[in-house]
Write a protein that holds these residues in place. Structure first.
Motif, PDB file in Angstrom:
ATOM      1  N   ARG A   1      -3.437  -6.004   5.616  1.00  0.00           N
ATOM      2  CA  ARG A   1      -3.589  -6.477   4.696  1.00  0.00           C
ATOM      3  C   ARG A   1      -4.557  -6.134   3.451  1.00  0.00           C
ATOM      4  O   ARG A   1      -4.979  -6.086   3.061  1.00  0.00           O
ATOM      5  CB  ARG A   1      -2.703  -7.859   4.764  1.00  0.00           C
ATOM      6  CG  ARG A   1      -1.654  -8.054   5.414  1.00  0.00           C
ATOM      7  CD  ARG A   1      -1.420  -9.416   5.254  1.00  0.00           C
ATOM      8  NE  ARG A   1      -3.035 -10.071   5.723  1.00  0.00           N
ATOM      9  CZ  ARG A   1      -3.474 -11.146   6.466  1.00  0.00           C
ATOM     10  NH1 ARG A   1      -1.785 -11.801   6.173  1.00  0.00           N
ATOM     11  NH2 ARG A   1      -3.909 -12.108   6.839  1.00  0.00           N
TER      12      ARG A   1
ATOM     13  N   GLY B   1      -2.972  -3.788  -4.875  1.00  0.00           N
ATOM     14  CA  GLY B   1      -2.645  -1.970  -4.549  1.00  0.00           C
ATOM     15  C   GLY B   1      -3.444  -1.304  -5.467  1.00  0.00           C
ATOM     16  O   GLY B   1      -4.112  -1.985  -5.993  1.00  0.00           O
TER      17      GLY B   1
ATOM     18  N   THR C   1      -3.663   2.734  -7.020  1.00  0.00           N
ATOM     19  CA  THR C   1      -3.014   3.992  -7.287  1.00  0.00           C
ATOM     20  C   THR C   1      -3.802   4.461  -7.519  1.00  0.00           C
ATOM     21  O   THR C   1      -4.735   5.314  -8.492  1.00  0.00           O
ATOM     22  CB  THR C   1      -1.693   4.026  -8.762  1.00  0.00           C
ATOM     23  OG1 THR C   1      -0.833   3.397  -7.817  1.00  0.00           O
ATOM     24  CG2 THR C   1      -1.032   4.807  -8.769  1.00  0.00           C
TER      25      THR C   1
ATOM     26  N   ASN D   1      -0.281   5.734  -3.226  1.00  0.00           N
ATOM     27  CA  ASN D   1      -0.448   4.331  -3.141  1.00  0.00           C
ATOM     28  C   ASN D   1      -0.165   3.689  -2.356  1.00  0.00           C
ATOM     29  O   ASN D   1      -0.466   3.984  -1.095  1.00  0.00           O
ATOM     30  CB  ASN D   1       1.303   4.220  -3.319  1.00  0.00           C
ATOM     31  CG  ASN D   1       1.133   4.577  -4.817  1.00  0.00           C
ATOM     32  OD1 ASN D   1       0.697   4.154  -6.310  1.00  0.00           O
ATOM     33  ND2 ASN D   1       2.427   5.664  -5.269  1.00  0.00           N
TER      34      ASN D   1
ATOM     35  N   GLU E   1       0.207   0.185  -0.679  1.00  0.00           N
ATOM     36  CA  GLU E   1       0.495  -1.451  -1.402  1.00  0.00           C
ATOM     37  C   GLU E   1      -0.116  -2.219  -1.201  1.00  0.00           C
ATOM     38  O   GLU E   1      -0.841  -2.929  -0.275  1.00  0.00           O
ATOM     39  CB  GLU E   1       2.171  -1.541  -0.487  1.00  0.00           C
ATOM     40  CG  GLU E   1       3.092  -0.471  -0.778  1.00  0.00           C
ATOM     41  CD  GLU E   1       4.390  -0.476   0.065  1.00  0.00           C
ATOM     42  OE1 GLU E   1       4.467  -1.471   0.430  1.00  0.00           O
ATOM     43  OE2 GLU E   1       5.265   0.646  -0.219  1.00  0.00           O
ATOM     44  N   ALA E   2      -0.262  -3.562  -2.723  1.00  0.00           N
ATOM     45  CA  ALA E   2      -0.553  -5.015  -1.979  1.00  0.00           C
ATOM     46  C   ALA E   2      -0.153  -5.575  -1.074  1.00  0.00           C
ATOM     47  O   ALA E   2       1.476  -5.806  -1.489  1.00  0.00           O
ATOM     48  CB  ALA E   2      -0.422  -5.717  -3.672  1.00  0.00           C
TER      49      ALA E   2
ATOM     50  N   SER F   1       0.764  -5.612   1.832  1.00  0.00           N
ATOM     51  CA  SER F   1       1.164  -4.454   2.903  1.00  0.00           C
ATOM     52  C   SER F   1       0.470  -4.253   3.823  1.00  0.00           C
ATOM     53  O   SER F   1      -0.320  -3.035   5.054  1.00  0.00           O
ATOM     54  CB  SER F   1       2.447  -4.117   3.295  1.00  0.00           C
ATOM     55  OG  SER F   1       2.717  -3.020   2.530  1.00  0.00           O
TER      56      SER F   1
ATOM     57  N   TYR G   1       0.166  -1.089   3.424  1.00  0.00           N
ATOM     58  CA  TYR G   1       0.491   0.171   3.135  1.00  0.00           C
ATOM     59  C   TYR G   1       0.807   1.898   2.242  1.00  0.00           C
ATOM     60  O   TYR G   1       0.423   1.416   0.978  1.00  0.00           O
ATOM     61  CB  TYR G   1       2.913   0.571   3.228  1.00  0.00           C
ATOM     62  CG  TYR G   1       3.337   2.043   4.195  1.00  0.00           C
ATOM     63  CD1 TYR G   1       3.095   2.010   5.092  1.00  0.00           C
ATOM     64  CD2 TYR G   1       4.092   2.294   2.991  1.00  0.00           C
ATOM     65  CE1 TYR G   1       3.596   3.505   5.467  1.00  0.00           C
ATOM     66  CE2 TYR G   1       4.975   3.211   2.846  1.00  0.00           C
ATOM     67  CZ  TYR G   1       4.592   3.759   4.744  1.00  0.00           C
ATOM     68  OH  TYR G   1       5.271   4.901   4.480  1.00  0.00           O
TER      69      TYR G   1
ATOM     70  N   HIS H   1       1.321   5.250   0.962  1.00  0.00           N
ATOM     71  CA  HIS H   1       2.195   6.516   0.588  1.00  0.00           C
ATOM     72  C   HIS H   1       1.974   6.877  -0.562  1.00  0.00           C
ATOM     73  O   HIS H   1       1.314   6.921  -1.059  1.00  0.00           O
ATOM     74  CB  HIS H   1       3.599   6.289   1.095  1.00  0.00           C
ATOM     75  CG  HIS H   1       3.941   5.162   0.136  1.00  0.00           C
ATOM     76  ND1 HIS H   1       4.348   5.307  -1.279  1.00  0.00           N
ATOM     77  CD2 HIS H   1       4.165   3.703   0.102  1.00  0.00           C
ATOM     78  CE1 HIS H   1       4.700   4.280  -2.069  1.00  0.00           C
ATOM     79  NE2 HIS H   1       3.957   3.774  -1.298  1.00  0.00           N
TER      80      HIS H   1
END
Length: 145
Positions: free
Chosen positions: A120, A124, A126, A136, A138-139, A141, A143, A145
């Motif tokens: 985790r 996040g 970018t 990106n 994600e904050a 998770s 993740y 993408h």
């Protein structure tokens, strides 16, 4: 009447083929934009590095930081030393060729993100690449993408 068979090409045929290949190369070469191929490859590489860092953090329980620096057009993955007993700080190894996990490509904007032992992230990230694509993280998770 005797029949003779000939094999191969005449010199004239070979020269004509070479001339045609040369003409095609003159017109086709400028249309190939190698920079776009390099940028696409770099974007996929950086996505893979971020995913790998997240997976290593989950598997080892150690915190892993990935820094993407637009000023130097480089990225680097390191262990932060946080996450428990066996975790020490230092560069993360490249999964296939060994040595530190770092690389370079054209980056418009970057930053850094840290994956905890569960993969985790607290914040996040970018990342803007020079060709206009955006990656990106994600904050929460982590993740990518």
């Amino acid at each position: 009447m005797s029949m003779t068979s000939s094999r191969g090409f005449t010199l004239t045929e070979l020269v004509m083929v070479m001339v045609l290949i040369g003409i095609l190369a003159v017109f086709a070469a400028p249309r190939l934009n190698i920079w776009q191929f390099d940028q696409l490859s770099f974007g996929r590489e950086l996505t893979g590095v971020l995913n790998h860092a997240r997976n290593v953090a989950q598997a080892s329980g150690c915190h892993v930081e990935v820094t993407v620096d637009a000023a130097t057009n480089a990225y680097q993955a390191t262990y932060t030393g946080a996450g428990g007993g066996p975790c020490s700080s230092g560069p993360m190894s490249h999964p296939t060729r060994g040595g530190p996990l770092l690389g370079s490509g054209e980056i418009a904007s970057g930053g850094s993100v840290t994956f905890d032992g569960m993969g985790r992230t607290a914040a996040g990230l970018t990342i803007a690449l020079a060709d206009g694509r955006v990656l990106n993280v994600e904050a929460g998770s982590g993740y990518v993408h």
